[in-house]
Design a protein around this motif. Structure first.
Motif, PDB file in Angstrom:
ATOM      1  N   LYS A  42      26.642  69.794 128.076  1.00 34.14           N
ATOM      2  CA  LYS A  42      27.323  70.695 129.000  1.00 34.14           C
ATOM      3  C   LYS A  42      26.423  71.043 130.183  1.00 34.14           C
ATOM      4  O   LYS A  42      26.905  71.251 131.302  1.00 34.14           O
ATOM      5  N   ASN A  73      30.002  59.972 124.133  1.00 32.36           N
ATOM      6  CA  ASN A  73      30.176  61.086 123.206  1.00 32.36           C
ATOM      7  C   ASN A  73      29.015  62.073 123.169  1.00 32.36           C
ATOM      8  O   ASN A  73      29.126  63.137 122.564  1.00 32.36           O
ATOM      9  N   SER A  81      30.191  72.532 132.910  1.00 34.09           N
ATOM     10  CA  SER A  81      31.004  73.450 132.095  1.00 34.09           C
ATOM     11  C   SER A  81      32.487  73.280 132.336  1.00 34.09           C
ATOM     12  O   SER A  81      33.314  73.718 131.533  1.00 34.09           O
ATOM     13  N   TYR A  89      29.085  61.151 134.155  1.00 34.29           N
ATOM     14  CA  TYR A  89      30.104  62.150 133.847  1.00 34.29           C
ATOM     15  C   TYR A  89      31.464  61.797 134.444  1.00 34.29           C
ATOM     16  O   TYR A  89      32.365  62.624 134.473  1.00 34.29           O
ATOM     17  N   LEU A 105      33.989  70.615 132.029  1.00 31.18           N
ATOM     18  CA  LEU A 105      34.432  69.726 130.937  1.00 31.18           C
ATOM     19  C   LEU A 105      34.311  70.521 129.656  1.00 31.18           C
ATOM     20  O   LEU A 105      33.251  70.573 129.030  1.00 31.18           O
ATOM     21  N   THR A 106      35.401  71.190 129.272  1.00 30.92           N
ATOM     22  CA  THR A 106      35.342  72.260 128.275  1.00 30.92           C
ATOM     23  C   THR A 106      34.946  71.811 126.873  1.00 30.92           C
ATOM     24  O   THR A 106      34.551  72.636 126.048  1.00 30.92           O
ATOM     25  N   LEU A 107      35.038  70.531 126.559  1.00 32.92           N
ATOM     26  CA  LEU A 107      34.668  70.085 125.215  1.00 32.92           C
ATOM     27  C   LEU A 107      33.163  69.882 125.057  1.00 32.92           C
ATOM     28  O   LEU A 107      32.666  69.753 123.941  1.00 32.92           O
ATOM     29  N   LEU A 108      32.453  69.841 126.170  1.00 29.56           N
ATOM     30  CA  LEU A 108      31.008  69.588 126.092  1.00 29.56           C
ATOM     31  C   LEU A 108      30.268  70.860 125.699  1.00 29.56           C
ATOM     32  O   LEU A 108      30.700  71.973 125.980  1.00 29.56           O
ATOM     33  N   GLU A 109      29.132  70.684 125.059  1.00 29.59           N
ATOM     34  CA  GLU A 109      28.283  71.809 124.695  1.00 29.59           C
ATOM     35  C   GLU A 109      26.836  71.345 124.641  1.00 29.59           C
ATOM     36  O   GLU A 109      26.526  70.160 124.637  1.00 29.59           O
TER      37      GLU A 109
END
Length: 911
Positions: free
Chosen positions: A685, A681, A720, A856, A722-726
């Motif tokens: 990003k 979790n 990037s 990842y 993986l669009t939910l990562l930040e």
């Protein structure tokens, strides 16, 4: 169920007992104790003037049959003088009171000398009683063992000689063997009834590999029983005076073994956190931790200043620099026993080299106007412009581990290209740093007094005095060098009393011709080489003049003097009537002498690098190569160090558990009714891998500006997709910085070197206090032939040279790059032409990508379960292997083990 905590005797907490025994910085401020005695000088001192404090040098001389010079410090060395005499008692020496010794224990005195000498006398005294040893110093290292008589003995060192020379000592050491505590050998601590000592076992946090989590216990209490009080030396007694050396030292390592039912669960070290007193019940609050944590604690308070580089001392000149290009840097002293710099007794080493680096931005494209240089070639104004020391990284690691009391096993450190990595030991600025003992003297003449200082030149060369106080005296600030003789057989000459002294002299004498006749004046510097028995002319000046005319003898000379060498100036009227020249009384005449050692010592090597933490250095290397540390179960003091991929990336195919790298099947040990797998979790990003930014590095800043902010040597791992990562995370190889390599001049494309200098606001360039750099020795032995020359000036007693040989380092294993070139930067970047294409074999791809491919992977998950693990399971478990649960292979990330209870285990499922 039996739980035992076993402690081993502590190591001696103080491995070095002397103070100020590397640079002797306090000696010159001391007043000599002068004695006249034919008896035992050491015993007389202990009876009449014993040392009043510990850890402080005292100096003395016995003037029974003469007056030797008192001991002094020069260039970080200790000088002890003796005078030749048919009688006794013409010597000097030093002594220091030592505390913390143990009566009956043996201690080793080690004295490192710069050359072989006559006789050294050692004494070891308690009160007025002691013992002397007379040792013939036929080698440059003296070692002798003493048995301590008390916990406060005094060491004496004196010198007896058949000549008037000094004994030159570069370092002194007093060390004691590891002592055995009063309780002798291993002891078992008393525990509280039903004591449970929980352990957290791990070698690496998979979810954040940059943080190296190691095994440890939570803190727990030990009762203050008679046994435990004896072990801990009643340390809770606040009225206790100075501790007995046998007593428990909370700052020293204590090896500890935790056993359950006779099985070793944990082998590491114990730390005393505090002593608790609750309503009169005293207990010792302690915890256990792995040896790798102990290593970190041991190194965090150590810097490179704690490493003596005495064995690497060498002269700084072109000859020695070029010897380093062959992997055989010429040393001033044979390598000692136990060295990591080569073979004991050898006079050369490959662990220190001088590659060509643009340290100042002041290499200029010469026109050939400089004496000896060729036109249209690069010119150095001084050696320091391009040549400053680098030391092999593996040598530094070996020294750090050894002096911390550890060993290591590592396939990456011990083989392959890693052994070609070096760290710079730049001293900052534009020139070699001064050290204690570097001095400057300016000898001047008074002028405008109406009197001649000397006159009547003849056709035979006569000595030109630096200063003649008998006539007019000097200016108030006038001073001649220490070794200048103003009387006796060597009047007006400098007679060296120390080896490797560099005299850098700026001189200007105004000479006046008094008659109308045409005459020829000649002046010259003369250097008498005592070892060769010959005199060489350094700088000959010839001037034809007529009439009343002033002429100046002006210039600069650099001469290296060894003991017995002489340096002086002569003049004559080679043609004419004689008596026509004299030193001017109407214009100033002076000579300025900068006297320093050309020896590269520990002080010079650590002028800038001395403050670096040894742990920061090791951690920086571990970050670069993504290294994992494991404790060797067969030797707790040995640390296994390997790249992440070599430790954890295992073969998982095959028909047997062993073929699939599976150690055990734990399916029957876990509760399979409730299994929950959780994706990771906390992933970011973007992850930036980089080195520390060196703000004053002109080439680095220019590259960053030209590429719109890209950091040379860095790598950005972009998830990037993986669009939910930040968020962004940084992995920084502190304390190192990246090094830009580029051609020295655009028209010399083959002359590719590291560029490490700063740019001032006025457009000038200079050296600066740069962060340390790790570079690779990619040049062949002896260097590469450029096909054209560059100019190395005369300096430090060695003549100039126009050489075609370039020896340099870079962050690449080849220049120009090849298909198999390794890059010791993190990632690919545009290299400055004509270096070539950026290699794909870099730090990220080779050492970090295997981990990130797992981290990842969308099928990578964590699972936490209660597992019924026995003491035998823990003892035999290896984190480097997988375990099977329900026909799936899992990696174990962490085990929280508690005797008599289920263990909590965090598993990692790699997709």
């Amino acid at each position: 169920m039996s739980v035992q905590l076993v402690l081993f005797p502590q190591e001696n907490p103080s491995s070095e007992f002397l103070v100020d025994a590397l640079d002797f910085t306090t000696v010159n401020s001391l007043t000599s104790l002068d004695l006249i005695t034919s008896g035992n000088t050491f015993q007389t001192i202990m009876q009449t003037s014993p040392p009043t404090s510990s850890g402080t040098w005292n100096i003395f001389r016995n003037t029974l049959n003469g007056t030797p010079d008192p001991p002094s410090e020069l260039n970080g060395n200790l000088l002890i003088n003796s005078i030749a005499s048919s009688g006794l008692g013409v010597f000097s020496g030093v002594y220091q009171n030592i505390t913390g010794t143990i009566a009956g224990e043996q201690y080793t005195v080690t004295i490192n000398l710069t050359s072989t000498v006559d006789t050294v006398v050692l004494g070891w005294y308690n009160g007025t009683q002691g013992i002397n040893y007379t040792i013939s110093a036929a080698s440059t290292q003296i070692t002798h063992n003493f048995t301590a008589q008390s916990n406060s003995d005094t060491l004496f060192i004196a010198y007896l000689s058949n000549d008037n020379n000094d004994l030159t000592i570069s370092s002194i050491s007093v060390t004691g063997a590891t002592f055995i505590k009063e309780w002798q050998g291993q002891v078992i601590c008393d525990l509280y009834e039903d004591e449970e000592i929980p352990l957290t076992l791990s070698i690496d946090d998979f979810k954040n590999v940059a943080e190296k989590v190691q095994s440890y216990s939570k803190d727990f209490n030990l009762p203050a029983t008679k046994r435990n009080n004896k072990i801990f030396g009643n340390i809770f007694e606040i009225t206790r005076t100075v501790a007995n050396p046998y007593d428990f030292n909370p700052y020293a390592l204590t090896r500890a073994i935790l056993k359950q039912d006779g099985v070793i669960l944990f082998d590491g070290t114990l730390k005393l956190i505090d002593i608790q007193d609750r309503d009169g019940e005293i207990s010792y609050n302690v915890n256990l931790f792995s040896q790798t944590i102990a290593l970190a604690d041991a190194l965090k308070n150590k810097t490179f200043d704690d490493l003596s580089f005495y064995e690497l001392e060498h002269n700084y000149n072109k000859t020695v620099i070029r010897s380093s290009w062959l992997g055989a840097l010429t040393l001033n002293n044979p390598l000692p026993t136990g060295t990591f710099a080569g073979t004991a007794g050898a006079s050369t080493t490959a662990v220190l080299k001088y590659p060509f680096v643009d340290w100042t931005g002041q290499v200029y494209f010469g026109s050939g106007a400089t004496s000896g240089s060729e036109p249209n070639t690069p010119n150095l104004d001084r050696l320091e412009t391009a040549f400053r020391p680098f030391i092999k990284v593996k040598y530094l690691l070996d020294r750090i581990f050894s002096e911390a009391g550890y060993t290591y096993s590592s396939s990456i450190f011990s083989a392959g290209k890693f052994t070609g990595l070096y760290m710079d030991f730049n001293w900052g600025g534009n020139s070699m740093p001064a050290v204690i003992g570097d001095t400057s003297f300016t000898a001047t003449y008074k002028y405008g007094t109406g009197a001649a200082i000397f006159e009547n030149a003849t056709q035979t060369f006569e000595l030109l005095p630096l200063l003649d106080n008998s006539v007019t005296g000097g200016q108030p600030s006038s001073q001649t060098p220490t070794d200048y003789k103003d009387s006796g057989a060597d009047i007006y000459k400098i007679v060296a009393t120390t080896d490797n002294q560099l005299y850098d002299i700026d001189y200007s004498w105004s000479l006046r011709h008094e008659t109308g006749a045409t005459d020829t004046l000649q002046c010259r510097w003369q250097h008498y080489d005592a070892s060769e028995g010959v005199t060489n002319t350094i700088d000959l000046f010839t001037q034809s003049v007529s009439g009343q005319f002033h002429t100046s003898y002006t210039g600069n000379v650099q001469v290296v003097l060894d003991t017995g060498d002489k340096l002086y100036t002569e003049y004559r009227e080679s043609s004419g009537n004689g008596g026509s020249f004299r030193v001017s009384i109407t214009r100033p005449s002076r000579a300025t002498f900068n006297v320093s050692s050309i020896v590269v010592t520990t002080s010079r090597l650590n002028a800038l690098r001395g403050e670096i933490s040894q742990w920061d250095f090791l951690k920086g290397i571990m970050t670069m190569f993504n290294l994992v540390t494991l404790q060797d179960k067969t030797d707790p003091a040995n640390i296994i160090i390997e790249p992440y991929g070599d430790v954890f990336i295992k073969t998982t195919s095959g028909t047997t558990l062993a073929e699939r790298s599976i150690q055990d099947d734990w399916t029957h040990k876990v509760d399979l009714k409730d299994i929950k797998l959780t994706p990771l979790n906390d992933l970011k990003k973007e992850t930036v891998f980089k080195f520390e930014e060196d703000d004053d590095d002109y080439a680095f800043d220019l590259y960053k500006t030209s590429t719109k902010g890209f950091l040379y040597g860095s790598k950005v791992f972009d998830a990037s997709g993986l669009t939910l990562l930040e968020g962004t995370e940084e992995v920084v190889a502190t304390p190192f910085s990246a090094t830009v390599c580029k051609p020295l001049f655009e028209q010399l494309g083959q002359f590719i070197i590291p560029s490490i200098y700063s740019l001032n606001s006025d457009g000038t360039t200079e050296g600066f206090d740069n962060n340390p750099r790790i570079l690779y020795d990619h040049s062949p032995s002896g260097g590469i032939d450029l096909g054209y020359t560059y100019f190395i000036p005369a300096q430090n007693g060695v003549t100039f040279e126009n050489t075609q040989i370039l020896y340099t380092f870079s962050h690449l294993s080849d220049i120009p790059t090849q298909t198999d070139t390794d890059d010791y930067n993190f990632g690919e970047c545009q290299l400055i032409p004509p270096i070539g294409q950026a290699p794909i074999s870099n730090l990220f791809n080779n050492y970090w990508l295997p981990y990130y491919n797992e981290l990842y992977n969308p099928d990578t998950k964590t699972m936490e379960l209660k597992v019924n693990l026995s003491a035998g399971d823990i003892a035999n478990f290896k984190f480097t292997n997988y375990v099977m649960i329900k026909n799936r292979a899992y990696r174990v990330n962490r085990i929280d083990y508690k005797p008599k209870d289920l263990s909590t285990v965090e598993f990692i499922l790699i997709g």
